[in-house]
Design a protein around this motif. Structure first.
Motif, PDB file in Angstrom:
ATOM      1  N   TRP A   1     -16.928 -10.140  -0.300  1.00  0.00           N
ATOM      2  CA  TRP A   1     -16.504  -9.014  -1.125  1.00  0.00           C
ATOM      3  C   TRP A   1     -15.975  -7.870  -0.277  1.00  0.00           C
ATOM      4  N   LEU A   2     -16.541  -7.666   0.908  1.00  0.00           N
ATOM      5  CA  LEU A   2     -16.007  -6.647   1.810  1.00  0.00           C
ATOM      6  C   LEU A   2     -14.650  -7.067   2.361  1.00  0.00           C
ATOM      7  N   LEU A   3     -14.483  -8.382   2.582  1.00  0.00           N
ATOM      8  CA  LEU A   3     -13.182  -8.874   3.035  1.00  0.00           C
ATOM      9  C   LEU A   3     -12.101  -8.634   1.981  1.00  0.00           C
ATOM     10  N   LEU A   4     -12.492  -8.667   0.709  1.00  0.00           N
ATOM     11  CA  LEU A   4     -11.525  -8.357  -0.342  1.00  0.00           C
ATOM     12  C   LEU A   4     -10.947  -6.960  -0.158  1.00  0.00           C
ATOM     13  N   VAL A   5     -11.789  -6.042   0.346  1.00  0.00           N
ATOM     14  CA  VAL A   5     -11.353  -4.661   0.547  1.00  0.00           C
ATOM     15  C   VAL A   5     -10.584  -4.515   1.856  1.00  0.00           C
ATOM     16  N   THR A   6     -11.174  -5.022   2.947  1.00  0.00           N
ATOM     17  CA  THR A   6     -10.578  -4.801   4.267  1.00  0.00           C
ATOM     18  C   THR A   6      -9.330  -5.650   4.496  1.00  0.00           C
ATOM     19  N   ASN A   7      -9.478  -6.975   4.362  1.00  0.00           N
ATOM     20  CA  ASN A   7      -8.358  -7.872   4.597  1.00  0.00           C
ATOM     21  C   ASN A   7      -7.421  -7.929   3.398  1.00  0.00           C
ATOM     22  N   GLY A   8      -7.992  -7.906   2.188  1.00  0.00           N
ATOM     23  CA  GLY A   8      -7.170  -8.036   1.003  1.00  0.00           C
ATOM     24  C   GLY A   8      -6.419  -6.778   0.640  1.00  0.00           C
ATOM     25  N   ILE A   9      -7.157  -5.650   0.479  1.00  0.00           N
ATOM     26  CA  ILE A   9      -6.544  -4.434  -0.049  1.00  0.00           C
ATOM     27  C   ILE A   9      -5.948  -3.554   1.053  1.00  0.00           C
ATOM     28  N   ILE A  10      -6.752  -3.168   2.035  1.00  0.00           N
ATOM     29  CA  ILE A  10      -6.275  -2.239   3.069  1.00  0.00           C
ATOM     30  C   ILE A  10      -5.120  -2.862   3.860  1.00  0.00           C
ATOM     31  N   SER A  11      -5.336  -4.071   4.382  1.00  0.00           N
ATOM     32  CA  SER A  11      -4.279  -4.722   5.155  1.00  0.00           C
ATOM     33  C   SER A  11      -3.105  -5.106   4.271  1.00  0.00           C
ATOM     34  N   GLY A  12      -3.389  -5.493   3.009  1.00  0.00           N
ATOM     35  CA  GLY A  12      -2.313  -5.872   2.104  1.00  0.00           C
ATOM     36  C   GLY A  12      -1.382  -4.719   1.793  1.00  0.00           C
ATOM     37  N   VAL A  13      -1.951  -3.545   1.497  1.00  0.00           N
ATOM     38  CA  VAL A  13      -1.130  -2.362   1.246  1.00  0.00           C
ATOM     39  C   VAL A  13      -0.359  -1.980   2.514  1.00  0.00           C
ATOM     40  N   GLY A  14      -1.041  -2.032   3.653  1.00  0.00           N
ATOM     41  CA  GLY A  14      -0.368  -1.716   4.909  1.00  0.00           C
ATOM     42  C   GLY A  14       0.788  -2.652   5.192  1.00  0.00           C
ATOM     43  N   ASN A  15       0.594  -3.930   4.904  1.00  0.00           N
ATOM     44  CA  ASN A  15       1.663  -4.905   5.115  1.00  0.00           C
ATOM     45  C   ASN A  15       2.870  -4.592   4.245  1.00  0.00           C
ATOM     46  N   GLY A  16       2.614  -4.199   2.994  1.00  0.00           N
ATOM     47  CA  GLY A  16       3.711  -3.851   2.107  1.00  0.00           C
ATOM     48  C   GLY A  16       4.488  -2.634   2.568  1.00  0.00           C
ATOM     49  N   LEU A  17       3.766  -1.598   2.977  1.00  0.00           N
ATOM     50  CA  LEU A  17       4.438  -0.387   3.445  1.00  0.00           C
ATOM     51  C   LEU A  17       5.213  -0.633   4.733  1.00  0.00           C
ATOM     52  N   ALA A  18       4.790  -1.623   5.517  1.00  0.00           N
ATOM     53  CA  ALA A  18       5.491  -1.928   6.759  1.00  0.00           C
ATOM     54  C   ALA A  18       6.736  -2.775   6.529  1.00  0.00           C
ATOM     55  N   VAL A  19       6.672  -3.702   5.573  1.00  0.00           N
ATOM     56  CA  VAL A  19       7.752  -4.680   5.396  1.00  0.00           C
ATOM     57  C   VAL A  19       8.829  -4.198   4.420  1.00  0.00           C
ATOM     58  N   LEU A  20       8.432  -3.557   3.329  1.00  0.00           N
ATOM     59  CA  LEU A  20       9.383  -3.273   2.256  1.00  0.00           C
ATOM     60  C   LEU A  20      10.477  -2.272   2.613  1.00  0.00           C
ATOM     61  N   PRO A  21      10.290  -1.334   3.544  1.00  0.00           N
ATOM     62  CA  PRO A  21      11.438  -0.485   3.915  1.00  0.00           C
ATOM     63  C   PRO A  21      12.548  -1.238   4.637  1.00  0.00           C
ATOM     64  N   CYS A  22      12.249  -2.443   5.147  1.00  0.00           N
ATOM     65  CA  CYS A  22      13.245  -3.172   5.944  1.00  0.00           C
ATOM     66  C   CYS A  22      14.493  -3.543   5.145  1.00  0.00           C
ATOM     67  N   PRO A  23      14.374  -4.202   3.969  1.00  0.00           N
ATOM     68  CA  PRO A  23      15.614  -4.512   3.240  1.00  0.00           C
ATOM     69  C   PRO A  23      16.385  -3.283   2.803  1.00  0.00           C
ATOM     70  N   VAL A  24      15.682  -2.172   2.543  1.00  0.00           N
ATOM     71  CA  VAL A  24      16.370  -0.937   2.180  1.00  0.00           C
ATOM     72  C   VAL A  24      17.194  -0.429   3.361  1.00  0.00           C
ATOM     73  N   ALA A  25      16.578  -0.388   4.538  1.00  0.00           N
ATOM     74  CA  ALA A  25      17.276   0.078   5.729  1.00  0.00           C
ATOM     75  C   ALA A  25      18.463  -0.821   6.058  1.00  0.00           C
ATOM     76  N   VAL A  26      18.251  -2.143   5.959  1.00  0.00           N
ATOM     77  CA  VAL A  26      19.331  -3.086   6.243  1.00  0.00           C
ATOM     78  C   VAL A  26      20.462  -2.933   5.227  1.00  0.00           C
ATOM     79  N   GLY A  27      20.116  -2.724   3.949  1.00  0.00           N
ATOM     80  CA  GLY A  27      21.132  -2.541   2.929  1.00  0.00           C
ATOM     81  C   GLY A  27      21.967  -1.296   3.146  1.00  0.00           C
TER      82      GLY A  27
END
Length: 443
Positions: A100-126
């Motif tokens: 259940w703690l992994l759901l928070v640390t690996n699932g939520i915290i890292s998941g949100v961080g991964n999104g904020l890191a990856v999603l600006p890339c196609p915008v910048a490239v476009g």
């Protein structure tokens, strides 16, 4: 012609490629880690798969949040925030001993961080590759394919050598490289490229309302939800499926290397095919999703054969790899440059909803039936339905493509190359009006 200096544009392309590479290493190692989580916590497959599913899906679901951050602070700051959250979440995961703690640390915290890191890339490239967005996206997303090449053997080696806790810690060190890559995502000044919504935050939400009123664009988005359900099922459950049918864990992890090779080829070829005066990206999207669905729905028929998993991995990599290449070209066609940031955010949000549903649903079907056969049949049917959505999108499509690149935008590009931008208020209004007319014509 580049809207910014050529060297800066290539720097953005290199940085976006690097971010996709490191993200790909982590995302496609999720299925291998899933097997270790099953051994470590002894929970049912559906519950255990939520950890990896959250991580993968939140990368996409954070699309509107990444859009807001990018509008307000730019691509570099957004990637910086995401990279820090990604690393912090993985480091915390190495010290927890509860699912259940992994759901928070690996699932939520890292998941949100991964999104904020990856999603600006196609915008910048476009922004910096407007005329060659398909090829630029093909090169960028091929970073994910190369990350997939090394993810299986690398994650399996880390698990064998350092255990689950050490793997999370080493993964944090690997993906921390997205932070310096993000510092290279320098695009033209935000205030001269984005909507007047930067002055009035309410326009941020009105933009999404306008996007969902375009039927052709919405059919493409619904299709992306459906094919991403199938995509996420393979990302999480493929290793477990083939292990249960006689493959070893090392053979299962090698499948992602095979998928990665096909994915790289697919992304580069699709990028070249969708260049100026190239093939129709909507037609290619239809073809790839149909072939992807056919490969998945028939996989249970030959998974038990010695070469079956390799055949599947080869075909699946080729047919699924190029789908993300069409993100920017289709967004530019249906909604225009000025709505690109919001359109990409909405696209990835709906991708995330699809992949959030897929793995737990497949795990539930497995828990009820004791086999992944039905999970793969259902996910393949989802992908086939996604191909039909591309056909429906063509019904409301304009008979002739209309570009939002006007003489004013060309003058803006020339000015940006010389290091300054002087866009008058009435010019910005004209660009906004043209983009809104493009969307309304698709309604």
């Amino acid at each position: 012609m580049f809207p910014v200096k050529r060297g800066r544009a290539l720097g953005v392309l290199f940085a976006a490629f690097g971010i996709h590479f490191f993200a790909g290493v982590l995302m496609y190692g999720t299925g291998i880690i899933h097997l270790s989580l099953l051994d470590a916590f002894h929970r049912d497959d559906a519950t255990t798969s939520v950890v990896g599913s959250l991580f993968v899906n939140l990368m996409c679901i954070t699309g509107p949040l990444a859009t807001y951050f990018t509008d307000r602070w730019g691509c570099r700051v957004t990637v910086l925030i995401g990279g820090i959250l990604l690393v912090v979440g993985l480091v915390m995961s190495s010290f927890v001993n509860s699912l259940w703690l992994l759901l928070v640390t690996n699932g939520i915290i890292s998941g949100v961080g991964n999104g904020l890191a990856v999603l600006p890339c196609p915008v910048a490239v476009g922004y910096v590759f407007r005329d060659h967005s398909g090829l630029a996206m093909g090169i960028t997303t091929s970073g994910v394919g190369i990350g997939m090449l090394v993810s299986g053997p690398l994650i399996q080696y880390l698990l064998d050598t350092y255990g689950l806790s050490g793997t999370y810690l080493m993964s944090a060190a690997i993906v921390s490289h997205v932070i310096p890559c993000g510092m290279l995502l320098k695009t033209p000044p935000k205030k001269n490229l984005t909507l007047a919504a930067t002055k009035h935050r309410v326009e941020f939400f009105k933009t999404y309302i306008k996007l969902v009123k375009a039927p052709s664009f919405m059919f493409v988005l619904v299709g992306s939800i459906l094919w991403n359900i199938a995509y996420a099922v393979n990302m999480i459950h493929l290793p477990n499926f083939v292990v249960q049918n006689g493959s070893s864990r090392s053979e299962a992890s090698f499948l992602f290397t095979v998928i990665g090779v096909g994915s790289i080829l697919s992304r580069l070829i699709m990028g070249l095919a969708t260049g100026p005066k190239g093939l129709d990206p909507l037609l290619l999207n239809f073809g790839l999703t149909a072939l992807m669905g056919a490969v998945i729905v028939t996989f249970p028929l030959y998974v038990t054969y010695p070469t079956g998993p390799m055949i599947f991995a080869t075909l699946y990599g080729i047919y699924s790899g190029g789908l993300l290449v069409f993100t920017v070209p289709l967004c530019l066609e249906f909604v225009g440059m000025q709505h690109l940031n919001s359109a990409v955010g909405l696209w990835f949000l709906l991708l995330g909803l699809g992949s959030l549903v897929g793995p737990p649903l497949a795990g539930l079907v497995f828990d009820l039936t004791g086999s992944f056969d039905y999970s793969y049949i259902f996910s393949g049917l989802f992908a086939l339905t996604a191909s039909a959505c591309s056909l429906f999108a063509s019904i409301w499509r304009k008979p002739e493509k209309e570009t939002v690149t006007t003489r004013k935008e060309h003058e803006f590009s020339v000015a940006a190359e010389n290091g300054f931008v002087a866009v008058q208020s009435h010019e910005a209004h004209m660009m906004k009006e043209q983009s809104e007319n493009l969307i309304s014509n698709n309604v």
